[in-house]
Enzyme design. Sequence first.
Site, PDB file in Angstrom:
ATOM      1  N   CYS A  65       8.735   2.006  -3.496  1.00  0.00           N
ATOM      2  CA  CYS A  65       7.524   2.375  -2.366  1.00  0.00           C
ATOM      3  C   CYS A  65       8.086   2.034  -1.078  1.00  0.00           C
ATOM      4  O   CYS A  65       8.049   0.755  -0.564  1.00  0.00           O
ATOM      5  CB  CYS A  65       6.167   1.644  -2.907  1.00  0.00           C
ATOM      6  N   CYS A  68       5.374   0.152   1.201  1.00  0.00           N
ATOM      7  CA  CYS A  68       5.307  -1.137   0.818  1.00  0.00           C
ATOM      8  C   CYS A  68       6.404  -1.937   1.588  1.00  0.00           C
ATOM      9  O   CYS A  68       6.162  -3.158   1.958  1.00  0.00           O
ATOM     10  CB  CYS A  68       5.548  -1.553  -0.550  1.00  0.00           C
TER      11      CYS A  68
END
Length: 141
Positions: A65, A68
């Site tokens: 991600c 993230c």
Amino acid sequence: MILLCPHCQKKNRVLLQRFEDAPACGQCGRPLLQGRPVALDEQNFADVLAASRRPVVVDFWAAWCGPCRIFAPVFEQAAACHPELLFAKVDTDANPAIAAQYAIRSVPTLAVFRDGRLAQRISGALPPAQFEQWLAQATAH
Ligand SMILES: [Zn+2]
């Protein structure tokens, strides 16, 4: 419970009754539960939530991600600035049972747990100022 040192990644055994005594890493001597987010997994997550008298701020993330990765240093910085909170990270791919239990459908999702229960959550990578603002309101008594 077994906790990974957030500084040197060494596994440490922490007794439940010593959890709030600022346990230090047996290898590097640095605090296990202060200054940097501690990585939690399906083995220790429930124990940590139950043992912590501080609100626990969790970053549910995944390695693939992008947001993230952008948010990770914001979370690290907050962990260094807020000793009154316990910062933890849960890799949702490695720990699908936790992600399922709290219905984490997108990453990053940020959550505050108090007394073992989910109190607040928000999805998406927040910029530092907004994260601080959310933290203040999510952890206010
Ligand atoms: Zn260590």
